[in-house]
Design a protein around this motif. Sequence first.
Motif, PDB file in Angstrom:
ATOM      1  N   GLN A  76       0.538  -1.270  -0.136  1.00  0.00           N
ATOM      2  CA  GLN A  76       0.453   0.013  -0.110  1.00  0.00           C
ATOM      3  C   GLN A  76       1.037   1.267   0.588  1.00  0.00           C
ATOM      4  OE1 GLN A  76      -0.200  -2.208   2.104  1.00  0.00           O
ATOM      5  NE2 GLN A  76      -2.080  -3.709   1.720  1.00  0.00           N
ATOM      6  N   SER A  77       2.112   1.633  -0.250  1.00  0.00           N
ATOM      7  CA  SER A  77       2.777   2.358   0.123  1.00  0.00           C
ATOM      8  C   SER A  77       2.914   3.305  -1.701  1.00  0.00           C
ATOM      9  CB  SER A  77       4.906   1.554  -0.149  1.00  0.00           C
ATOM     10  OG  SER A  77       5.410   2.671  -0.218  1.00  0.00           O
ATOM     11  N   GLN A  78       3.051   4.753  -0.969  1.00  0.00           N
ATOM     12  CA  GLN A  78       2.699   5.753  -1.775  1.00  0.00           C
ATOM     13  C   GLN A  78       4.222   6.212  -2.232  1.00  0.00           C
ATOM     14  OE1 GLN A  78       0.478   7.141  -2.576  1.00  0.00           O
ATOM     15  NE2 GLN A  78      -1.246   5.412  -1.452  1.00  0.00           N
ATOM     16  N   THR A  79       5.227   5.272  -1.577  1.00  0.00           N
ATOM     17  CA  THR A  79       6.277   5.788  -2.202  1.00  0.00           C
ATOM     18  C   THR A  79       7.187   4.171  -2.934  1.00  0.00           C
ATOM     19  OG1 THR A  79       7.322   5.156  -0.266  1.00  0.00           O
ATOM     20  CG2 THR A  79       6.528   7.371  -0.830  1.00  0.00           C
ATOM     21  N   VAL A  80       8.035   4.796  -3.745  1.00  0.00           N
ATOM     22  CA  VAL A  80       8.873   4.111  -4.339  1.00  0.00           C
ATOM     23  C   VAL A  80      10.518   4.196  -4.201  1.00  0.00           C
ATOM     24  CG1 VAL A  80       9.531   2.614  -6.875  1.00  0.00           C
ATOM     25  CG2 VAL A  80       7.087   3.429  -6.506  1.00  0.00           C
ATOM     26  N   GLU A  81      10.664   2.303  -3.658  1.00  0.00           N
ATOM     27  CA  GLU A  81      12.278   2.574  -3.406  1.00  0.00           C
ATOM     28  C   GLU A  81      13.646   2.458  -4.806  1.00  0.00           C
ATOM     29  OE1 GLU A  81      12.956   0.044   0.143  1.00  0.00           O
ATOM     30  OE2 GLU A  81      11.403   1.575   1.032  1.00  0.00           O
ATOM     31  N   THR A  82      14.513   2.596  -4.709  1.00  0.00           N
ATOM     32  CA  THR A  82      15.488   2.438  -6.488  1.00  0.00           C
ATOM     33  C   THR A  82      16.535   1.906  -5.459  1.00  0.00           C
ATOM     34  OG1 THR A  82      14.259   4.490  -7.056  1.00  0.00           O
ATOM     35  CG2 THR A  82      16.264   3.045  -8.210  1.00  0.00           C
TER      36      THR A  82
END
Length: 112
Positions: A76-82
């Motif tokens: 459900q995260s609104q952010t993305v990790e790279t």
Amino acid sequence: MSKISFIDTQTTLELGPNETKTWHWNNAAPANAVWSAAAIPFATGDSTKGFTQDTRLEVTDVWHRLLVTEHKPFPQSQTVETKVETEIYYTIRNLSPSDHAKFKVVLSAVSA
């Protein structure tokens, strides 16, 4: 000013006569460096019997692989990790038509 790094892979590698193989180094840092590889042979004879050895190794290729992946830390995260990873690949050929080669690889990197 440039920075020079040396990495001893601390792995003993082997190639049969006229054999060629490719290996790689994960998480190579710095990622923006110019990389090179050297194959350092070991003496492999038997001193009790006397021996002759003619080990000839050639580093034929060195190249970079850049892996970039994105993922959400949880569904459900609104952010993305790279995640960014640099791998260095090197191909080594045993030029000897009759001798088995045992060696290690030392990598060097030059960066700004």
